[in-house]
Design a protein around this motif. Structure first.
Motif, PDB file in Angstrom:
ATOM      1  N   PRO A  16      32.491  34.477  47.798  1.00  0.00           N
ATOM      2  CA  PRO A  16      32.943  35.017  46.503  1.00  0.00           C
ATOM      3  C   PRO A  16      33.246  33.872  45.536  1.00  0.00           C
ATOM      4  O   PRO A  16      33.940  32.926  45.902  1.00  0.00           O
ATOM      5  N   SER A  19      36.332  33.345  40.601  1.00  0.00           N
ATOM      6  CA  SER A  19      36.343  33.943  39.266  1.00  0.00           C
ATOM      7  C   SER A  19      37.241  35.167  39.276  1.00  0.00           C
ATOM      8  O   SER A  19      36.996  36.123  40.028  1.00  0.00           O
ATOM      9  N   ILE A  20      38.279  35.143  38.452  1.00  0.00           N
ATOM     10  CA  ILE A  20      39.179  36.305  38.352  1.00  0.00           C
ATOM     11  C   ILE A  20      38.394  37.527  37.873  1.00  0.00           C
ATOM     12  O   ILE A  20      38.608  38.651  38.349  1.00  0.00           O
ATOM     13  N   THR A  23      36.262  38.952  40.770  1.00  0.00           N
ATOM     14  CA  THR A  23      37.138  39.579  41.765  1.00  0.00           C
ATOM     15  C   THR A  23      37.648  40.922  41.268  1.00  0.00           C
ATOM     16  O   THR A  23      37.632  41.923  41.996  1.00  0.00           O
ATOM     17  N   SER A  26      34.852  43.540  41.204  1.00  0.00           N
ATOM     18  CA  SER A  26      34.522  44.037  42.543  1.00  0.00           C
ATOM     19  C   SER A  26      35.489  45.138  42.960  1.00  0.00           C
ATOM     20  O   SER A  26      35.091  46.185  43.486  1.00  0.00           O
ATOM     21  N   TYR A 240      30.031  41.335  44.913  1.00  0.00           N
ATOM     22  CA  TYR A 240      30.080  42.374  43.890  1.00  0.00           C
ATOM     23  C   TYR A 240      28.989  43.412  44.103  1.00  0.00           C
ATOM     24  O   TYR A 240      29.229  44.617  43.984  1.00  0.00           O
ATOM     25  N   SER A 243      29.964  45.689  46.830  1.00  0.00           N
ATOM     26  CA  SER A 243      31.111  46.513  46.428  1.00  0.00           C
ATOM     27  C   SER A 243      30.654  47.670  45.548  1.00  0.00           C
ATOM     28  O   SER A 243      31.078  48.821  45.735  1.00  0.00           O
TER      29      SER A 243
END
Length: 283
Positions: A16, A19-20, A23, A26, A240, A243
């Motif tokens: 992953p 990156s906020i 995240t 996702s 991502y 997800s």
């Protein structure tokens, strides 16, 4: 056991990115789609197709009470609004990004082809049994646009900006096969549905779908839709992408379950109770 599972996952997906945004997307994509699937099972439907106007409070409000106006679109216009921005985003990425790796090129190509197919189906295949409210079309549009952009951006971060090493197990070829099967099967079953719908000017009449996997499940087009996005996830191999696919699968499972219940209520004496909702012989 946990470490073993994490080790297996690490061989299948890129790490992953730190990156906020990615995240958060996702988590948001999975939870929002899964929640929408639960809502479908509970009877709160996205208002399009046969569920158009199903939950509209205007249907139940007293006639003398001032009612909130709902801006209504035709089914065709609503679906075009839903799909076109995502297609433009995917096609733009295909043309403008310098694809230094095959995976990024395949991902942008698959997403462009997927949404182009949807737009062409809207224009030339689908026949619509109801309208669509703007309050439904806009969230669907934003969901597809954000998910498409996030998938492409996440791939760009992992492959080109951060330069993560490729996953130990390469799923691109399997992803291409799944994508082709999914998009072809979805188109075929949409075509079968369109042949059953009433022609313009004729009285609207619902029928139990026949042909293809409609002989086993009530929503094979959703099954192939999931297969399409599973193929996209295999091509991408990012957290991502998986997800979003997992959330999409849960939403379509809920939608298919609600659709089967709808057909049962419409055709109480004729609906085969052995029919499953989504997966033959299983669910």
């Amino acid at each position: 056991m946990v470490m073993s599972s994490m080790s297996i996952i690490s061989t299948l997906i890129f790490p992953p990115p730190p990156s906020i945004f990615m995240t958060a997307m996702s988590v948001i994509s999975f939870t929002s789609l899964a929640n929408a699937g639960i809502s479908e099972i509970r009877g709160k439907h996205m208002q399009y197709s046969k569920f158009w106007n199903f939950n509209n409070p205007q249907n139940f409000a007293p006639k003398l009470e001032k009612q909130q106006e709902v801006v209504t679109l035709s089914g065709r216009a609503g679906m075009l609004i839903a799909y076109t921005p995502a297609f433009v985003a995917a096609f733009t990425s295909l043309l403008s990004f310098s694809h230094h790796d095959v995976r990024s090129l395949l991902l942008s190509s698959a997403l462009t082809l997927h949404f182009l197919k949807r737009i062409l189906e809207v224009q030339f295949v689908h026949k619509y049994s109801g309208g669509m409210g703007v309050d439904t079309a806009v969230p669907i549009c934003l969901s597809y646009l954000l998910s498409t952009g996030s998938m492409i951006y996440g791939q760009y971060l992992s492959s080109q900006v951060l330069g993560f090493p490729e996953p130990a197990i390469d799923l691109k070829s399997a992803g291409i096969v799944l994508f082709v099967i999914g998009i072809s099967g979805n188109l075929y079953h949409h075509y079968l549905l369109s042949k059953m719908r009433s022609k313009p000017g004729e009285e609207k009449e619902y029928k139990i779908p026949k042909g293809g996997l409609f002989e086993l499940v009530i929503c094979p087009h959703y099954l192939f839709e999931i297969t399409t996005f599973l193929g996209v996830s295999f091509i991408s191999q990012t957290l991502y992408a998986f997800s979003f696919t997992a959330g999409t699968a849960l939403y379509l499972a809920g939608r298919s379950y609600a659709t089967r219940n709808w057909y049962r209520s419409k055709f109480k004496d004729h609906f085969p109770y052995t029919f499953k909702a989504l997966i033959p012989y299983v669910f």
